[in-house]
Scaffold this active site. Structure first.
Site, PDB file in Angstrom:
ATOM      1  N   ARG A 107      11.225   3.779   4.117  1.00 39.57           N
ATOM      2  CA  ARG A 107      10.713   2.808   5.105  1.00 39.57           C
ATOM      3  C   ARG A 107      11.893   1.992   5.600  1.00 39.57           C
ATOM      4  O   ARG A 107      12.713   1.537   4.800  1.00 39.57           O
ATOM      5  CB  ARG A 107       9.654   1.892   4.500  1.00 39.57           C
ATOM      6  CG  ARG A 107       9.331   0.729   5.464  1.00 39.57           C
ATOM      7  CD  ARG A 107       8.136  -0.059   5.081  1.00 39.57           C
ATOM      8  NE  ARG A 107       6.913   0.702   5.240  1.00 39.57           N
ATOM      9  CZ  ARG A 107       5.696   0.155   5.126  1.00 39.57           C
ATOM     10  NH1 ARG A 107       5.555  -1.125   4.840  1.00 39.57           N
ATOM     11  NH2 ARG A 107       4.624   0.895   5.277  1.00 39.57           N
ATOM     12  N   HIS A 134       4.331   5.893  11.660  1.00 41.45           N
ATOM     13  CA  HIS A 134       3.973   5.733  10.248  1.00 41.45           C
ATOM     14  C   HIS A 134       3.008   6.892   9.973  1.00 41.45           C
ATOM     15  O   HIS A 134       1.795   6.723   9.901  1.00 41.45           O
ATOM     16  CB  HIS A 134       3.296   4.368  10.064  1.00 41.45           C
ATOM     17  CG  HIS A 134       3.058   3.944   8.644  1.00 41.45           C
ATOM     18  ND1 HIS A 134       3.208   4.790   7.566  1.00 41.45           N
ATOM     19  CD2 HIS A 134       2.668   2.745   8.130  1.00 41.45           C
ATOM     20  CE1 HIS A 134       2.916   4.125   6.454  1.00 41.45           C
ATOM     21  NE2 HIS A 134       2.593   2.889   6.776  1.00 41.45           N
ATOM     22  N   ARG A 194       0.803  -1.218   0.000  1.00 37.83           N
ATOM     23  CA  ARG A 194       0.000   0.000   0.000  1.00 37.83           C
ATOM     24  C   ARG A 194       0.846   1.282   0.000  1.00 37.83           C
ATOM     25  O   ARG A 194       0.663   2.162  -0.846  1.00 37.83           O
ATOM     26  CB  ARG A 194      -0.938   0.046   1.228  1.00 37.83           C
ATOM     27  CG  ARG A 194      -2.187  -0.775   1.084  1.00 37.83           C
ATOM     28  CD  ARG A 194      -2.566  -1.357   2.423  1.00 37.83           C
ATOM     29  NE  ARG A 194      -1.565  -2.335   2.785  1.00 37.83           N
ATOM     30  CZ  ARG A 194      -1.641  -3.623   2.427  1.00 37.83           C
ATOM     31  NH1 ARG A 194      -2.686  -4.053   1.804  1.00 37.83           N
ATOM     32  NH2 ARG A 194      -0.681  -4.466   2.736  1.00 37.83           N
ATOM     33  N   THR A 195       1.758   1.391   0.947  1.00 35.58           N
ATOM     34  CA  THR A 195       2.461   2.666   1.126  1.00 35.58           C
ATOM     35  C   THR A 195       3.332   2.991  -0.090  1.00 35.58           C
ATOM     36  O   THR A 195       3.319   4.115  -0.596  1.00 35.58           O
ATOM     37  CB  THR A 195       3.321   2.610   2.406  1.00 35.58           C
ATOM     38  OG1 THR A 195       2.526   2.096   3.463  1.00 35.58           O
ATOM     39  CG2 THR A 195       3.839   3.984   2.781  1.00 35.58           C
ATOM     40  N   LYS A 213      25.670  -4.306  -0.781  1.00 31.67           N
ATOM     41  CA  LYS A 213      27.145  -4.291  -0.711  1.00 31.67           C
ATOM     42  C   LYS A 213      27.611  -3.589   0.553  1.00 31.67           C
ATOM     43  O   LYS A 213      28.795  -3.277   0.698  1.00 31.67           O
ATOM     44  CB  LYS A 213      27.715  -3.573  -1.935  1.00 31.67           C
ATOM     45  CG  LYS A 213      27.361  -4.226  -3.257  1.00 31.67           C
ATOM     46  CD  LYS A 213      27.890  -3.365  -4.407  1.00 31.67           C
ATOM     47  CE  LYS A 213      27.286  -3.759  -5.730  1.00 31.67           C
ATOM     48  NZ  LYS A 213      27.455  -2.739  -6.749  1.00 31.67           N
TER      49      LYS A 213
HETATM   50  N1   CP Z   1      -0.468  -0.047   5.847  1.00 39.97           N
HETATM   51  C1   CP Z   1       0.757  -0.303   5.329  1.00 39.97           C
HETATM   52  O1   CP Z   1       1.762   0.305   5.711  1.00 39.97           O
HETATM   53  O2   CP Z   1       0.758  -1.270   4.371  1.00 39.97           O
HETATM   54  P1   CP Z   1       2.070  -1.698   3.555  1.00 39.97           P
HETATM   55  O3   CP Z   1       2.996  -2.380   4.533  1.00 39.97           O
HETATM   56  O4   CP Z   1       1.581  -2.620   2.481  1.00 39.97           O
HETATM   57  O5   CP Z   1       2.696  -0.456   3.023  1.00 39.97           O
END
Ligand code: CP
Length: 327
Positions: free
Chosen positions: A116, A144, A66-67, A94
């Site tokens: 992320r 998040h 999603r993100t 590496k």
């Molecule tokens: N909600 C969320 O962060 O989903 P993903 O891990 O798929 O990005």
């Protein structure tokens, strides 16, 4: 009016690292900006030129559906160029550090890095080492922020307000960056937040964040206007302390039966990915109260708003001198 008085800039932040560091006004500005951006998503030509000539780099050290896709679509809807770096096939393999990778992305003349990482604080560290904007797309257990914003945006769309709402967050609170961002954002906007989990998954002192805590699922559901159900992160159960999946579903799983005891129009949310039959039944996930897929769509609008404001911000040089560098 004093003509010489300086008008306060609407958005003053170089980076988006967490909702803890934003004011109520900052959060409302992002939500208000997401509203017209959502409307663009339903147009035949879903594109505006706001970020034309800018480059957004998605740098994901952890899996995401999603993100990552949402940030890519959001940037493309704003006419930015988007580069996705899969760390599995990059020089991270590496041994290149996050800071070196970030500084190289900056040297390649990108404007925004979306990162992320499995370490809490990784996005903040990167933001100190590059002059371009950094967006935290989830760092360890910390925050998040765009998930928190899209959850709040969805609630505001469905219920018209946040102030005074009772919102229960149910699931693995201890390991959840989504819970933390929701708690910071919702409480700043005046919602009453209850967290609910087995006691070993409620961090000690969580009440200091302005929330109530319970291990009684019926209590968490009884007065809730909305429930946000978190995935059980069994992969983080290093000490084997989590309840078994079947046991968790029996005691905390959100089922049709449990929902019958809640408010009739309770909003059911989940950040995804969902584990059917563990934290939520299929009947609830696909049922009339569920807004889970609306959350996903709203995520694009919210991320467009974030990208828009960060691209407007006066970038403040923050890279430390060599003797101040952490790594
Ligand atoms: N909600 C969320 O962060 O989903 P993903 O891990 O798929 O990005």
């Amino acid at each position: 009016m004093n003509k010489t008085a300086k008008k306060k800039p609407k958005w003053i932040h170089k980076d988006l690292l967490g909702l803890e560091y934003l004011s109520k006004e900052d959060i409302e500005l992002l939500l208000d900006t997401a509203d017209p951006f959502k409307e663009i998503l339903d147009r035949p030509i879903k594109k505006v030129p706001a970020l034309r000539g800018k480059t957004v780099v998605n740098l994901f050290y952890e899996p995401s559906t999603r993100t990552r896709v949402s940030f890519e679509i959001a940037a493309k809807r704003l006419s930015a160029d988007v580069i996705n770096i899969a760390t599995e096939t990059s020089s991270v393999k590496k041994g290149e550090t996050l800071n070196d990778t970030g500084q190289n992305i900056e040297a390649l003349k990108a404007d925004i890095i979306v990162v992320r990482h499995n370490c809490s604080g990784a996005a903040a560290m990167l933001a100190k080492h590059v002059n371009i904007s950094v967006i935290n797309a989830g760092d360890g257990w910390h925050e998040h922020p765009t998930q928190g914003l899209l959850d709040i945006f969805t609630l505001r769309k469905k219920l018209g307000r946040i102030e005074g709402l009772n919102v229960s967050i149910v699931g693995d609170i201890a390991h959840s960056r989504v819970a933390r961002s929701n708690i910071w954002g919702l409480t700043k906007l005046g919602a009453k937040v209850t967290v609910c989990a087995p006691s070993m998954l409620i961090p000690p002192g969580i009440e200091e964040m302005g929330v109530s805590a319970t291990s009684n699922i019926d209590e968490a559901l009884s007065n809730a206007d909305a429930i946000n159900i978190l995935r059980m992160q069994f992969e983080r159960d290093e000490e084997g302390a989590f309840p078994k999946q079947i046991e968790y579903f029996k005691n905390f799983g959100i089922t049709g039966e449990r929902l019958k005891k809640a408010k009739k129009n309770i909003i059911v949310m989940h950040p995804g990915p969902i584990n059917r039959g563990i934290e939520i039944s299929s009947k609830v996930a696909d049922g009339a109260n569920s807004v889970i897929l609306e959350q996903v769509t709203n995520g694009i609008a919210v991320r467009m708003a974030v990208l828009y404001w960060l691209s407007q911000a006066n970038v403040i040089a923050r890279r430390p001198k060599a003797d101040e560098a952490i790594l």
